[in-house]
Enzyme design. Structure first.
Site, PDB file in Angstrom:
ATOM      1  N   ARG A 166     -11.435  16.193 -45.043  1.00  0.00           N
ATOM      2  CA  ARG A 166     -12.619  16.804 -44.396  1.00  0.00           C
ATOM      3  C   ARG A 166     -13.736  15.773 -44.251  1.00  0.00           C
ATOM      4  O   ARG A 166     -14.912  16.074 -44.496  1.00  0.00           O
ATOM      5  CB  ARG A 166     -13.140  18.002 -45.202  1.00  0.00           C
ATOM      6  CG  ARG A 166     -12.208  19.163 -45.336  1.00  0.00           C
ATOM      7  CD  ARG A 166     -11.865  19.799 -43.999  1.00  0.00           C
ATOM      8  NE  ARG A 166     -11.139  21.035 -44.189  1.00  0.00           N
ATOM      9  CZ  ARG A 166      -9.830  21.112 -44.413  1.00  0.00           C
ATOM     10  NH1 ARG A 166      -9.107  20.026 -44.441  1.00  0.00           N
ATOM     11  NH2 ARG A 166      -9.241  22.280 -44.577  1.00  0.00           N
ATOM     12  N   SER A 238     -14.049  27.579 -44.819  1.00  0.00           N
ATOM     13  CA  SER A 238     -14.295  27.224 -46.219  1.00  0.00           C
ATOM     14  C   SER A 238     -15.714  26.675 -46.341  1.00  0.00           C
ATOM     15  O   SER A 238     -16.086  25.773 -45.601  1.00  0.00           O
ATOM     16  CB  SER A 238     -13.325  26.134 -46.679  1.00  0.00           C
ATOM     17  OG  SER A 238     -12.005  26.572 -46.593  1.00  0.00           O
ATOM     18  N   GLU A 334     -18.905  22.055 -47.411  1.00  0.00           N
ATOM     19  CA  GLU A 334     -18.068  21.498 -46.340  1.00  0.00           C
ATOM     20  C   GLU A 334     -18.817  21.458 -45.005  1.00  0.00           C
ATOM     21  O   GLU A 334     -18.794  20.436 -44.325  1.00  0.00           O
ATOM     22  CB  GLU A 334     -16.774  22.307 -46.234  1.00  0.00           C
ATOM     23  CG  GLU A 334     -15.679  21.557 -45.521  1.00  0.00           C
ATOM     24  CD  GLU A 334     -14.759  22.454 -44.757  1.00  0.00           C
ATOM     25  OE1 GLU A 334     -15.218  23.067 -43.776  1.00  0.00           O
ATOM     26  OE2 GLU A 334     -13.582  22.547 -45.125  1.00  0.00           O
TER      27      GLU A 334
HETATM   28  N1  EPU Z   1      -7.645  31.496 -54.599  1.00  0.00           N
HETATM   29  C1  EPU Z   1      -8.063  32.456 -55.474  1.00  0.00           C
HETATM   30  N2  EPU Z   1      -9.121  33.246 -55.112  1.00  0.00           N
HETATM   31  C2  EPU Z   1      -9.747  33.099 -53.939  1.00  0.00           C
HETATM   32  C3  EPU Z   1      -9.324  32.119 -53.023  1.00  0.00           C
HETATM   33  C4  EPU Z   1      -8.264  31.303 -53.387  1.00  0.00           C
HETATM   34  O1  EPU Z   1      -7.514  32.605 -56.565  1.00  0.00           O
HETATM   35  O2  EPU Z   1     -10.686  33.867 -53.682  1.00  0.00           O
HETATM   36  C5  EPU Z   1      -6.481  30.660 -54.935  1.00  0.00           C
HETATM   37  C6  EPU Z   1      -5.273  31.049 -54.096  1.00  0.00           C
HETATM   38  O3  EPU Z   1      -4.548  32.089 -54.670  1.00  0.00           O
HETATM   39  C7  EPU Z   1      -4.499  29.773 -54.038  1.00  0.00           C
HETATM   40  C8  EPU Z   1      -5.569  28.708 -54.094  1.00  0.00           C
HETATM   41  O4  EPU Z   1      -6.731  29.317 -54.589  1.00  0.00           O
HETATM   42  O5  EPU Z   1      -3.685  29.646 -55.196  1.00  0.00           O
HETATM   43  C9  EPU Z   1      -5.834  28.060 -52.735  1.00  0.00           C
HETATM   44  O6  EPU Z   1      -6.210  29.020 -51.780  1.00  0.00           O
HETATM   45  P1  EPU Z   1      -5.757  28.909 -50.248  1.00  0.00           P
HETATM   46  O7  EPU Z   1      -4.324  28.579 -50.188  1.00  0.00           O
HETATM   47  O8  EPU Z   1      -6.252  30.104 -49.527  1.00  0.00           O
HETATM   48  O9  EPU Z   1      -6.435  27.597 -49.683  1.00  0.00           O
HETATM   49  P2  EPU Z   1      -7.861  26.988 -49.922  1.00  0.00           P
HETATM   50  O10 EPU Z   1      -7.783  25.872 -50.886  1.00  0.00           O
HETATM   51  O11 EPU Z   1      -8.788  28.084 -50.242  1.00  0.00           O
HETATM   52  C10 EPU Z   1      -7.692  25.200 -47.971  1.00  0.00           C
HETATM   53  C11 EPU Z   1      -8.585  24.742 -46.870  1.00  0.00           C
HETATM   54  C12 EPU Z   1      -8.526  25.730 -45.699  1.00  0.00           C
HETATM   55  C13 EPU Z   1      -7.090  25.796 -45.222  1.00  0.00           C
HETATM   56  C14 EPU Z   1      -6.188  26.225 -46.397  1.00  0.00           C
HETATM   57  C15 EPU Z   1      -4.725  26.157 -46.037  1.00  0.00           C
HETATM   58  C16 EPU Z   1     -10.379  23.461 -47.835  1.00  0.00           C
HETATM   59  C17 EPU Z   1     -11.807  23.427 -48.233  1.00  0.00           C
HETATM   60  N3  EPU Z   1      -9.936  24.619 -47.340  1.00  0.00           N
HETATM   61  O12 EPU Z   1      -8.218  26.437 -48.446  1.00  0.00           O
HETATM   62  O13 EPU Z   1      -9.335  25.197 -44.648  1.00  0.00           O
HETATM   63  O14 EPU Z   1      -6.949  26.724 -44.160  1.00  0.00           O
HETATM   64  O15 EPU Z   1      -6.364  25.321 -47.519  1.00  0.00           O
HETATM   65  O16 EPU Z   1      -4.329  24.835 -45.875  1.00  0.00           O
HETATM   66  O17 EPU Z   1      -9.695  22.444 -47.940  1.00  0.00           O
HETATM   67  C18 EPU Z   1     -11.549  25.197 -43.777  1.00  0.00           C
HETATM   68  O18 EPU Z   1     -11.596  23.991 -44.033  1.00  0.00           O
HETATM   69  O19 EPU Z   1     -12.521  25.793 -43.230  1.00  0.00           O
HETATM   70  C19 EPU Z   1     -10.356  25.969 -44.120  1.00  0.00           C
HETATM   71  C20 EPU Z   1     -10.278  27.283 -43.935  1.00  0.00           C
END
Ligand code: EPU
Length: 338
Positions: A166, A238, A334
Site C-alpha cells: 500500500r 481498509s 491507509e
Molecule cells: N478479522 C477479524 N475481525 C475483523 C476483521 C478481520 O477477526 O473484524 C480477521 C479475519 O477473520 C482474518 C483476518 O482478520 O483472519 C484478515 O481479515 P481479511 O482477510 O478480511 O483481510 P484484511 O487483512 O482485513 C486485507 C486488505 C484488504 C484486502 C484483503 C484481502 C489491508 C489493509 N487490507 O484486509 O484491502 O481486500 O486483505 O486481500 O491490507 C483495502 O486496502 O482497502 C482493502 C480492502
C-alpha cells in the site's frame, strides 16, 4: 483553451465516504495537454491543488481552500504484445473495476484478483492496490505523469515507482507533486491462477471452475460479503494498514494472544491483521456520531449518515490508542487524510 474553473464545487460525489465538503474551485482534466497547461495558468497559480480520482482513498475533513483537479482522462487499449505478454494502457480517469472487466472480456487475464476495488486506474499505483493474493505492482509496466509545478511529462517504470505494501514513491517523495495521466500494465500470456486466499478458494470450489473469470466472480462474491458498498454506506476500504512486527515482537504477542490473525513474512517478521486487533478490542459496530466501525469487518470505518471527516478521525484515534495500549502495536492510516 484552458479548462473552465468552477467555483464553490461540492465534493460529496467525489469521495467514497460521502462527506459533504466543498472545494473553492474545481477543474476537470481530460487530456495530458490540459494537465500540462496548469503550470502556466495564472488563475490557479497561488492556490493549493488537490488531485482527485474516484476519491476512494481520501478522508476530507474540511472544505478545501484551493482547486480540486478532477481526473477525467479516458481510453483503454492494447498497445503492444510479444510472445510473453500483452501490454494494455488506460487513461487515469478510467474506473478501475470496469478496466479489469474489460481486460478479461478481451481475453487478457491477470488482474482478476483486483476486481471491485473502488477508484480509478490513475489512483491504483499511488497506493499499489492489492487484494486476495495480488498487488497491482506485479502487473505494472510504466506510467505517465505530469509534474504540476512545471507542466513537464515524466515516465515512471516499476523501479521509479518504488512500490511497497500500500505504498509507492507517490505517497512519499512524490506526494502531491504529480498528476498521473495514464498507466500501462503487463499481462503475462502464461496465466497462473492466484487462489490461495481461503475464502476465494472456497468460492471457487463451490463454483467448480478455476479460470480467470471464475476467480473474478469469486473475488466479487467475497468482497460483497465482507466489505460495505460505498454507494450504500460511505467508506474508504481498509482504514488502517496491516502492521508488520518483528519476529520477536510477534512471538511475544502470540504467547499472550495465541489466536492473533497474522501472515508470516519471508524474513520472519509478521503482518498482523489490524481488523482482528480492532475487533479484539471490542470496536466492531461502535460509533462516534455518524462515524462507525463496520459490523462485519472492523478494519473498515463507515459513514452511517451525516458523519464528518473529523468524527472519522476521532474514531480512528480512539481505536489506535486502544490497540496500542492492549497490544503495543501502532496502526497507520491507509487513506490520505486532508
Ligand atoms: N478479522 C477479524 N475481525 C475483523 C476483521 C478481520 O477477526 O473484524 C480477521 C479475519 O477473520 C482474518 C483476518 O482478520 O483472519 C484478515 O481479515 P481479511 O482477510 O478480511 O483481510 P484484511 O487483512 O482485513 C486485507 C486488505 C484488504 C484486502 C484483503 C484481502 C489491508 C489493509 N487490507 O484486509 O484491502 O481486500 O486483505 O486481500 O491490507 C483495502 O486496502 O482497502 C482493502 C480492502
Amino acid at each position: 483553451m484552458s479548462q473552465p474553473l468552477i467555483a464553490d464545487y461540492p465534493l460529496r460525489a467525489h469521495n467514497t465516504f460521502g462527506f459533504d465538503v466543498r472545494a473553492r474551485f474545481a477543474m476537470t482534466l481530460e487530456s495530458e495537454a490540459q494537465v500540462a497547461a496548469l503550470a502556466g495558468d495564472a488563475r490557479i497559480a497561488k492556490l493549493p491543488q488537490l488531485v482527485l480520482g474516484g476519491g476512494s482513498n481520501v478522508v476530507l475533513t474540511r472544505d478545501f481552500d484551493g482547486v480540486a483537479l478532477l481526473v477525467g482522462m479516458l481510453g483503454k487499449r492494447l498497445i503492444a504484445q510479444d510472445d510473453d505478454a500483452c501490454f494494455v494502457e488506460a487513461g487515469a480517469g478510467e474506473n478501475w473495476h470496469d478496466f479489469v472487466a474489460w481486460t478479461l472480456a478481451a481475453g487478457m487475464p491477470g488482474l482478476e484478483n483486483l476486481a471491485l476495488i473502488p477508484g480509478t486506474v490513475g489512483a491504483a499505483p499511488i497506493q499499489n492496490i492489492g487484494a486476495y493474493g495480488l498487488e497491482m505492482g506485479e502487473r505494472f509496466e510504466r506510467l505517465r505523469a505530469i509534474e504540476l509545478a512545471t507542466g513537464e511529462a515524466h515516465e515512471f517504470d516499476r523501479e521509479a515507482c518504488a512500490f511497497g505494501y500500500r505504498d509507492s514513491f507517490f505517497k512519499r517523495a512524490g506526494r502531491g507533486r504529480f498528476l498521473i495521466t495514464s498507466v500501462v500494465f503487463r499481462l503475462p500470456k502464461a496465466w497462473m491462477p492466484r487462489a490461495d486466499y481461503a475464502d476465494v478458494a472456497r468460492a471457487l470450489e463451490n463454483s467448480g471452475k478455476h479460470d480467470a473469470q471464475a476467480i473474478f466472480d469469486a473475488v466479487i462474491a467475497v468482497r460483497r460479503a465482507k466489505l460495505p458498498d460505498w454507494k450504500v454506506l460511505g467508506n474508504a476500504g481498509s482504514f488502517f494498514k496491516n502492521p508488520v512486527v518483528s519476529a520477536e515482537a510477534f512471538d511475544a504477542l502470540r504467547a499472550r494472544e495465541p489466536e492473533v490473525a497474522s501472515y508470516r513474512q519471508p524474513d520472519g517478521s509478521a503482518k498482523l491483521a489490524a481488523g482482528w486487533l480492532i475487533d479484539r478490542c471490542g470496536w466492531k459496530g461502535r460509533a462516534i456520531g455518524g462515524a462507525a466501525v463496520h459490523d462485519r469487518q472492523a478494519l473498515v470505518l463507515v459513514n452511517r449518515g451525516g458523519a464528518t471527516g473529523a468524527q472519522v478521525l476521532e474514531l480512528a484515534d480512539a481505536i489506535r490508542r486502544d490497540v496500542f495500549e492492549r497490544f503495543g502495536v501502532e496502526l497507520e492510516a491507509e487513506p490520505v487524510c486532508l
